[in-house]
Write a protein that holds these residues in place. Structure first.
Motif, short mmCIF file in Angstrom:
data_model
loop_
_atom_site.label_atom_id
_atom_site.label_comp_id
_atom_site.label_asym_id
_atom_site.label_seq_id
_atom_site.Cartn_x
_atom_site.Cartn_y
_atom_site.Cartn_z
N ALA A 67 0.83 -1.20 0.00
CA ALA A 67 0.00 0.00 0.00
C ALA A 67 0.87 1.25 0.00
O ALA A 67 0.59 2.22 -0.72
CB ALA A 67 -0.93 0.00 1.21
N GLU A 68 1.93 1.22 0.78
CA GLU A 68 2.85 2.36 0.83
C GLU A 68 3.50 2.59 -0.55
O GLU A 68 3.57 3.72 -1.03
CB GLU A 68 3.93 2.09 1.87
N MET A 69 3.94 1.53 -1.18
CA MET A 69 4.60 1.65 -2.49
C MET A 69 3.63 2.14 -3.56
O MET A 69 4.02 2.86 -4.47
CB MET A 69 5.20 0.30 -2.90
N CYS A 116 3.29 -4.10 -9.81
CA CYS A 116 3.35 -3.38 -11.10
C CYS A 116 1.98 -3.33 -11.77
O CYS A 116 1.56 -2.27 -12.25
CB CYS A 116 4.38 -4.01 -12.02
N ILE A 117 1.30 -4.47 -11.81
CA ILE A 117 0.00 -4.45 -12.47
C ILE A 117 -1.04 -3.70 -11.63
O ILE A 117 -1.93 -3.06 -12.18
CB ILE A 117 -0.48 -5.86 -12.89
N SER A 118 -0.89 -3.75 -10.32
CA SER A 118 -1.80 -2.97 -9.45
C SER A 118 -1.57 -1.48 -9.64
O SER A 118 -2.53 -0.70 -9.66
CB SER A 118 -1.57 -3.35 -7.98
N ALA A 170 -10.67 -1.06 -15.32
CA ALA A 170 -9.21 -0.93 -15.20
C ALA A 170 -8.57 -2.31 -15.06
O ALA A 170 -7.55 -2.59 -15.70
CB ALA A 170 -8.86 -0.06 -13.99
N CYS A 171 -9.16 -3.17 -14.25
CA CYS A 171 -8.62 -4.52 -14.09
C CYS A 171 -8.66 -5.28 -15.41
O CYS A 171 -7.69 -5.95 -15.77
CB CYS A 171 -9.40 -5.27 -13.01
N ARG A 172 -9.75 -5.15 -16.13
CA ARG A 172 -9.87 -5.85 -17.43
C ARG A 172 -8.83 -5.31 -18.43
O ARG A 172 -8.21 -6.09 -19.15
CB ARG A 172 -11.29 -5.70 -17.98
N ILE A 173 -8.65 -4.01 -18.46
CA ILE A 173 -7.66 -3.40 -19.36
C ILE A 173 -6.27 -3.93 -19.04
O ILE A 173 -5.51 -4.32 -19.94
CB ILE A 173 -7.71 -1.86 -19.26
N VAL A 174 -5.92 -3.95 -17.77
CA VAL A 174 -4.58 -4.42 -17.37
C VAL A 174 -4.40 -5.89 -17.72
O VAL A 174 -3.33 -6.29 -18.20
CB VAL A 174 -4.32 -4.14 -15.88
N ILE A 175 -5.42 -6.70 -17.52
CA ILE A 175 -5.34 -8.12 -17.89
C ILE A 175 -5.10 -8.25 -19.38
O ILE A 175 -4.25 -9.03 -19.82
CB ILE A 175 -6.62 -8.86 -17.45
N LEU A 176 -5.84 -7.49 -20.18
CA LEU A 176 -5.68 -7.56 -21.63
C LEU A 176 -4.30 -7.05 -22.07
O LEU A 176 -3.67 -7.64 -22.97
CB LEU A 176 -6.79 -6.79 -22.34
N GLU A 177 -3.82 -5.99 -21.43
CA GLU A 177 -2.47 -5.50 -21.74
C GLU A 177 -1.42 -6.55 -21.43
O GLU A 177 -0.49 -6.77 -22.21
CB GLU A 177 -2.16 -4.23 -20.95
N ARG A 221 0.94 -11.52 1.17
CA ARG A 221 2.22 -11.11 0.58
C ARG A 221 2.01 -10.90 -0.92
O ARG A 221 1.31 -11.66 -1.58
CB ARG A 221 3.28 -12.19 0.77
N TYR A 222 2.66 -9.88 -1.44
CA TYR A 222 2.52 -9.52 -2.85
C TYR A 222 3.89 -9.54 -3.53
O TYR A 222 4.90 -9.21 -2.93
CB TYR A 222 1.91 -8.12 -2.98
N SER A 223 3.88 -9.86 -4.81
CA SER A 223 5.11 -9.88 -5.59
C SER A 223 5.30 -8.54 -6.29
O SER A 223 4.37 -7.73 -6.41
CB SER A 223 5.06 -11.00 -6.63
N ARG A 224 6.50 -8.34 -6.79
CA ARG A 224 6.80 -7.13 -7.55
C ARG A 224 5.90 -7.06 -8.79
O ARG A 224 5.40 -5.99 -9.15
CB ARG A 224 8.27 -7.14 -7.93
#
Length: 103
Positions: free
Chosen positions: A24-26, A59-61, A77-84, A52-55
């Motif tokens: 969240a901070e990042m 990035c996608i978040s 936004a989530c759908r766009i990122v998945i398609l990208e 725990r989250y990965s790098r």
């Protein structure tokens, strides 16, 4: 596990190294679960049960957050990122295919 094994994980984009608070901070947000609730990313769990989250997930978040901040709904936004992400993977596979067939 050796020290070399531990250090090699630092370069692994898929290693779940970040706690929810650090993520969240990042991302410059609160520890809210909007993206998690949209089932966009699924955190891994530490042995103690902490998210725990990965790098890669960060990035996608961050990309999804950028779209949401620009006025796009979280679902879109989530759908766009998945398609990208799928397009990028397909382009990588295509480029690899061309490299191997043009030898």
């Amino acid at each position: 596990m050796t020290a070399d094994d531990s250090f090699s994980r630092l370069d692994d984009d898929d290693y779940p190294a970040y706690t929810m608070g650090r993520a969240a901070e990042m991302l410059g947000t609160t520890q809210g679960r909007a993206i998690g609730e949209a089932r966009f990313i699924t955190p891994l769990r530490s042995p103690g049960g902490l998210r725990r989250y990965s790098r890669y997930q960060l990035c996608i978040s961050a990309r999804a957050r950028e779209l949401v901040d620009g006025g796009t709904s979280i679902e879109a936004a989530c759908r766009i990122v998945i398609l990208e992400d799928q397009l990028e993977e397909a382009q990588r596979i295509n480029a690899e295919h061309h490299r191997t067939t043009n030898r």
